[in-house]
Design a protein around this motif. Structure first.
Motif, PDB file in Angstrom:
ATOM      1  N   ARG A   7     109.119  43.405  31.876  1.00 43.92           N
ATOM      2  CA  ARG A   7     108.410  44.585  32.401  1.00 43.92           C
ATOM      3  C   ARG A   7     107.319  45.061  31.435  1.00 43.92           C
ATOM      4  O   ARG A   7     106.264  45.506  31.872  1.00 43.92           O
ATOM      5  N   THR A   8     107.586  44.962  30.115  1.00 50.64           N
ATOM      6  CA  THR A   8     106.547  45.397  29.170  1.00 50.64           C
ATOM      7  C   THR A   8     105.322  44.483  29.259  1.00 50.64           C
ATOM      8  O   THR A   8     104.195  44.950  29.156  1.00 50.64           O
ATOM      9  N   GLY A  11     103.589  45.212  32.597  1.00 51.97           N
ATOM     10  CA  GLY A  11     102.889  46.500  32.486  1.00 51.97           C
ATOM     11  C   GLY A  11     101.551  46.329  31.794  1.00 51.97           C
ATOM     12  O   GLY A  11     100.539  46.888  32.240  1.00 51.97           O
ATOM     13  N   TYR A  12     101.526  45.522  30.728  1.00 57.66           N
ATOM     14  CA  TYR A  12     100.260  45.300  30.025  1.00 57.66           C
ATOM     15  C   TYR A  12      99.253  44.623  30.947  1.00 57.66           C
ATOM     16  O   TYR A  12      98.091  45.028  31.016  1.00 57.66           O
TER      17      TYR A  12
ATOM     18  N   MET B  27     107.321  45.175  39.432  1.00 56.29           N
ATOM     19  CA  MET B  27     108.200  46.279  39.053  1.00 56.29           C
ATOM     20  C   MET B  27     108.506  47.253  40.168  1.00 56.29           C
ATOM     21  O   MET B  27     109.276  48.187  39.987  1.00 56.29           O
ATOM     22  N   ASP B  48     112.495  53.479  30.492  1.00 52.90           N
ATOM     23  CA  ASP B  48     111.404  53.277  31.437  1.00 52.90           C
ATOM     24  C   ASP B  48     110.047  53.578  30.795  1.00 52.90           C
ATOM     25  O   ASP B  48     109.066  53.790  31.480  1.00 52.90           O
ATOM     26  N   TRP B  51     107.081  49.852  29.474  1.00 56.14           N
ATOM     27  CA  TRP B  51     106.039  49.276  30.329  1.00 56.14           C
ATOM     28  C   TRP B  51     104.910  50.278  30.561  1.00 56.14           C
ATOM     29  O   TRP B  51     103.752  49.896  30.723  1.00 56.14           O
ATOM     30  N   ARG B  52     105.254  51.586  30.571  1.00 62.38           N
ATOM     31  CA  ARG B  52     104.202  52.596  30.715  1.00 62.38           C
ATOM     32  C   ARG B  52     103.263  52.555  29.509  1.00 62.38           C
ATOM     33  O   ARG B  52     102.048  52.664  29.636  1.00 62.38           O
ATOM     34  N   THR B  54     102.746  49.928  27.471  1.00 63.78           N
ATOM     35  CA  THR B  54     101.919  48.716  27.459  1.00 63.78           C
ATOM     36  C   THR B  54     100.856  48.783  28.562  1.00 63.78           C
ATOM     37  O   THR B  54      99.770  48.240  28.407  1.00 63.78           O
ATOM     38  N   PHE B  55     101.161  49.475  29.674  1.00 62.89           N
ATOM     39  CA  PHE B  55     100.148  49.669  30.721  1.00 62.89           C
ATOM     40  C   PHE B  55      98.946  50.417  30.138  1.00 62.89           C
ATOM     41  O   PHE B  55      97.788  50.035  30.362  1.00 62.89           O
TER      42      PHE B  55
END
Lengths: 140, 153
Positions: A7-8, A11-12, B27, B48, B51-52, B54-55
């Motif tokens: 997920r990381t 997300g990137y 996701m 949670d 991922w936020r 890294t976004f």
């Protein structure tokens, strides 16, 4: 890799695609955004093409994605369930529009522009985060 | 009309759409910036946050990579050394605008991405209403500031 690590990474990649999209489109330039909002001036239609391209791509993509029962690296799709229109939604949208019109920045471009930091942008970002805290406290 | 800028806008929009589809496919999340970042800074939902974060890193690195390797691609060309267009106002105006944007997207549960892209693509009535309201409110604001008060922001 386990699902959390995946997920990381996902997300990137999502953020990168979004940031590239904003910059390619020119949405990180507030003058272009205000040029779109200024229908009585020298109207700049670029944002219409950006929104159009994004909405049509998402519309088609979502329909393909929702053929699956769950996302690749999580348990379930997390979609908003509310259907009603209330004063908080519409009032919030109206306040957001005023701030957007004053600055030419909505949250995505404001954050994507961190690499070109200036004092006014820092002020925008700090105040935006403060606004989120106030909204969360006020709205529970 | 500047067709080159419009075409680049369309391509940029498709990238934004691909990001939204990617986030949903991997996701199951709506790609709403105010929700992704707002929850990261105000709530930190357990397990949670990564991922936020890294976004956000990806979001910031996108324009930087385009400037470094894009060779003049896109509507940011011709501004050497600057990833972004100059902010239109000074610190005080941007403080007011930022507060309104944060407050408004927090109360209204979304911004141009969550409501304007993902919500419209889902044909959500709440998002259609929110998008209509913030577009009209922004257009009226620009009209008042530029053409009635004539303070030229």
């Amino acid at each position: 890799m386990n699902a959390a690590a995946m997920r990381t990474v996902m997300g990137y990649i999502a953020g990168l695609l979004f940031g590239l999209g904003l910059a390619l489109a020119g949405m990180t330039d507030p003058a272009r955004v205000v040029g779109f909002l200024d229908i009585a001036g020298a109207w700049d239609p670029t944002l219409m093409f950006v929104l159009g391209g994004a909405v049509v791509t998402t519309f088609i993509g979502y329909r393909l994605v929702f053929r699956r029962t769950r996302p690749l690296f999580d348990e379930a799709f997390q979609l908003p369930t509310r259907r009603d229109l209330d004063a908080k939604l519409l009032g919030g949208a109206a306040l957001f529009g005023i701030g957007w019109g004053l600055s030419g920045y909505c949250p995505g471009p404001a954050i994507a522009s961190v690499g070109g930091m200036t004092p006014p942008l820092a002020a925008m970002l700090i105040a935006m985060v403060a606004g989120w805290f106030v909204a969360r406290r006020y709205a529970g | 009309m500047d067709w080159s800028a419009s075409l680049q806008g369309l391509v940029g929009g498709i990238f934004i759409g691909l990001s939204a589809v990617w986030l949903m496919a991997t996701m199951g999340r709506i790609a709403g910036i105010s929700g992704i970042v707002g929850n990261l800074v105000t709530r930190r939902p357990p397990g949670d946050s990564a991922w936020r974060a890294t976004f956000v890193l990806g979001l910031i690195s996108g324009p930087l990579l385009l400037m470094a390797f894009g060779g003049g691609l896109g509507n940011v060309e011709g501004r050497p050394g600057a990833v972004v267009g100059e902010p239109l106002g000074g610190v005080s105006l941007m403080l007011v605008a930022g507060l309104l944007v944060g407050l408004g997207t927090g109360l209204g549960s979304g911004c141009t991405s969550g409501h304007g892209v993902c919500g419209l693509a889902r044909l959500s009535k709440r998002s259609m209403a929110a998008t209509g309201v913030f577009l009209v409110s922004a257009i009226v604001t620009v009209f008042v500031v530029r053409h009635i008060w004539e303070i030229g922001v």
